[in-house]
Design a protein around this motif. Sequence first.
Motif, PDB file in Angstrom:
ATOM      1  N   TYR B  33       0.834  -1.199   0.000  1.00 11.96           N
ATOM      2  CA  TYR B  33       0.000   0.000   0.000  1.00 11.96           C
ATOM      3  C   TYR B  33       0.865   1.244   0.000  1.00 11.96           C
ATOM      4  CZ  TYR B  33      -3.105  -3.570   1.824  1.00 11.96           C
ATOM      5  OH  TYR B  33      -3.806  -4.732   1.995  1.00 11.96           O
ATOM      6  N   TYR B  35       0.183   5.320   1.247  1.00  5.59           N
ATOM      7  CA  TYR B  35      -0.662   6.318   1.894  1.00  5.59           C
ATOM      8  C   TYR B  35       0.108   7.640   1.878  1.00  5.59           C
ATOM      9  CZ  TYR B  35      -3.236   2.409   4.074  1.00  5.59           C
ATOM     10  OH  TYR B  35      -3.972   1.281   4.311  1.00  5.59           O
ATOM     11  N   GLN B  37       0.220  11.689   3.935  1.00  5.22           N
ATOM     12  CA  GLN B  37      -0.284  12.541   5.001  1.00  5.22           C
ATOM     13  C   GLN B  37       0.221  13.957   4.741  1.00  5.22           C
ATOM     14  OE1 GLN B  37       1.205  11.828   9.014  1.00  5.22           O
ATOM     15  NE2 GLN B  37      -0.774  12.383   9.876  1.00  5.22           N
ATOM     16  N   VAL B  43      -4.029  10.732   7.664  1.00  5.97           N
ATOM     17  CA  VAL B  43      -3.371   9.796   6.752  1.00  5.97           C
ATOM     18  C   VAL B  43      -4.422   9.315   5.750  1.00  5.97           C
ATOM     19  CG1 VAL B  43      -2.183   7.590   6.571  1.00  5.97           C
ATOM     20  CG2 VAL B  43      -1.760   9.074   8.549  1.00  5.97           C
ATOM     21  N   PHE B  45      -5.411   6.983   2.226  1.00  8.69           N
ATOM     22  CA  PHE B  45      -5.084   5.857   1.356  1.00  8.69           C
ATOM     23  C   PHE B  45      -4.894   6.352  -0.073  1.00  8.69           C
ATOM     24  CE2 PHE B  45      -5.342   1.660  -0.440  1.00  8.69           C
ATOM     25  CZ  PHE B  45      -6.147   1.775  -1.565  1.00  8.69           C
ATOM     26  N   MET B  89       3.943  13.666   3.497  1.00  8.10           N
ATOM     27  CA  MET B  89       4.683  12.477   3.914  1.00  8.10           C
ATOM     28  C   MET B  89       4.016  11.294   3.238  1.00  8.10           C
ATOM     29  SD  MET B  89       7.204  11.565   6.015  1.00  8.10           S
ATOM     30  CE  MET B  89       7.369  11.973   7.732  1.00  8.10           C
ATOM     31  N   PHE B  91       3.769   7.209   2.977  1.00  9.58           N
ATOM     32  CA  PHE B  91       4.047   5.991   3.719  1.00  9.58           C
ATOM     33  C   PHE B  91       3.760   4.769   2.850  1.00  9.58           C
ATOM     34  CE2 PHE B  91       4.838   7.902   7.714  1.00  9.58           C
ATOM     35  CZ  PHE B  91       3.915   8.919   7.905  1.00  9.58           C
ATOM     36  N   PHE B 104       3.878  -0.339   8.652  1.00 13.42           N
ATOM     37  CA  PHE B 104       4.213   0.874   7.920  1.00 13.42           C
ATOM     38  C   PHE B 104       5.705   1.156   7.938  1.00 13.42           C
ATOM     39  CE2 PHE B 104       0.316   3.229   6.808  1.00 13.42           C
ATOM     40  CZ  PHE B 104      -0.619   2.338   7.330  1.00 13.42           C
ATOM     41  N   GLY B 105       6.178   1.746   6.856  1.00 11.63           N
ATOM     42  CA  GLY B 105       7.538   2.237   6.802  1.00 11.63           C
ATOM     43  C   GLY B 105       7.647   3.596   7.469  1.00 11.63           C
ATOM     44  N   PRO B 106       8.874   4.125   7.589  1.00 13.46           N
ATOM     45  CA  PRO B 106       9.089   5.398   8.290  1.00 13.46           C
ATOM     46  C   PRO B 106       8.662   6.622   7.495  1.00 13.46           C
ATOM     47  CG  PRO B 106      11.134   4.564   7.403  1.00 13.46           C
ATOM     48  CD  PRO B 106      10.109   3.501   7.150  1.00 13.46           C
ATOM     49  N   ARG B 109       9.390  12.157   3.228  1.00 15.81           N
ATOM     50  CA  ARG B 109       8.821  13.508   3.197  1.00 15.81           C
ATOM     51  C   ARG B 109       9.133  14.124   1.841  1.00 15.81           C
ATOM     52  NH1 ARG B 109       6.490  16.654   6.366  1.00 15.81           N
ATOM     53  NH2 ARG B 109       6.957  15.431   8.225  1.00 15.81           N
TER      54      ARG B 109
END
Lengths: 113, 113
Positions: B33, B35, B37, B43, B45, B89, B91, B104-106, B109
């Motif tokens: 996935y 996402y 933000q 956040v 999708f 950001m 994700f 989730f990954g970090p 940005r």
Amino acid sequence: KQEVTQIPAALSVPEGENLVLNCSFTDSAIYNLQWFRQDPGKGLTSLLLIQSSQREQTSGRLNASLDKSSGRSTLYIAASQPGDSATYLCAAPEFTSYGKLTFGQGTILTVHP
Amino acid sequence: EPEVTQTPSHQVTQMGQEVILRCVPISNHLYFYWYRQILGQKVEFLVSFYNNEISEKSEIFDDQFSVERPDGSNFTLKIRSTKLEDSAMYFCASIGGQSYEQYFGPGTRLTVT
């Protein structure tokens, strides 16, 4: 379409308090619900996953409950610490979508010493 | 513990340029996935991907966006011609196993100037 709401938007408490964060969702046909923690400018850390067949899930000082019939979940934090300060996000899937999560706006928690 | 990784952590680009955001999901996961933000917002999708094709995409995921799994480990999000409003950001996440817990990954940005 799933919609997720979190209350309160922000919470400031003294260290040591027990607190409850609330999450409500509109589509109760969910197979699980996840709670995440997000520190400022950082990623999402999964805290707890509750399956639809469960009513509660615990991890350390965290306890999450799920009531599908009423469309609610709560995250209980016991004996809060300054290190708990972060944004807490609730996310619910849509039954018709595999894995697509809908997030709430989050609760910004500040625990002061 | 296995984790989702993302590169770069921060990408600055000029409006109209193409960017590729990279993710390495957890190795035995099958659902992927993206996402995003936007600062101060929920956040959201963007897209889900399974069996080398898009499973679902949101209204945000228009023709300027594409995803690819070019090999057995990487999962990429391409924005063909970036706009100022793409600043956010991003994700990556993946699911594997019976629990359907999403990891989730970090985040990356993205700043579009």
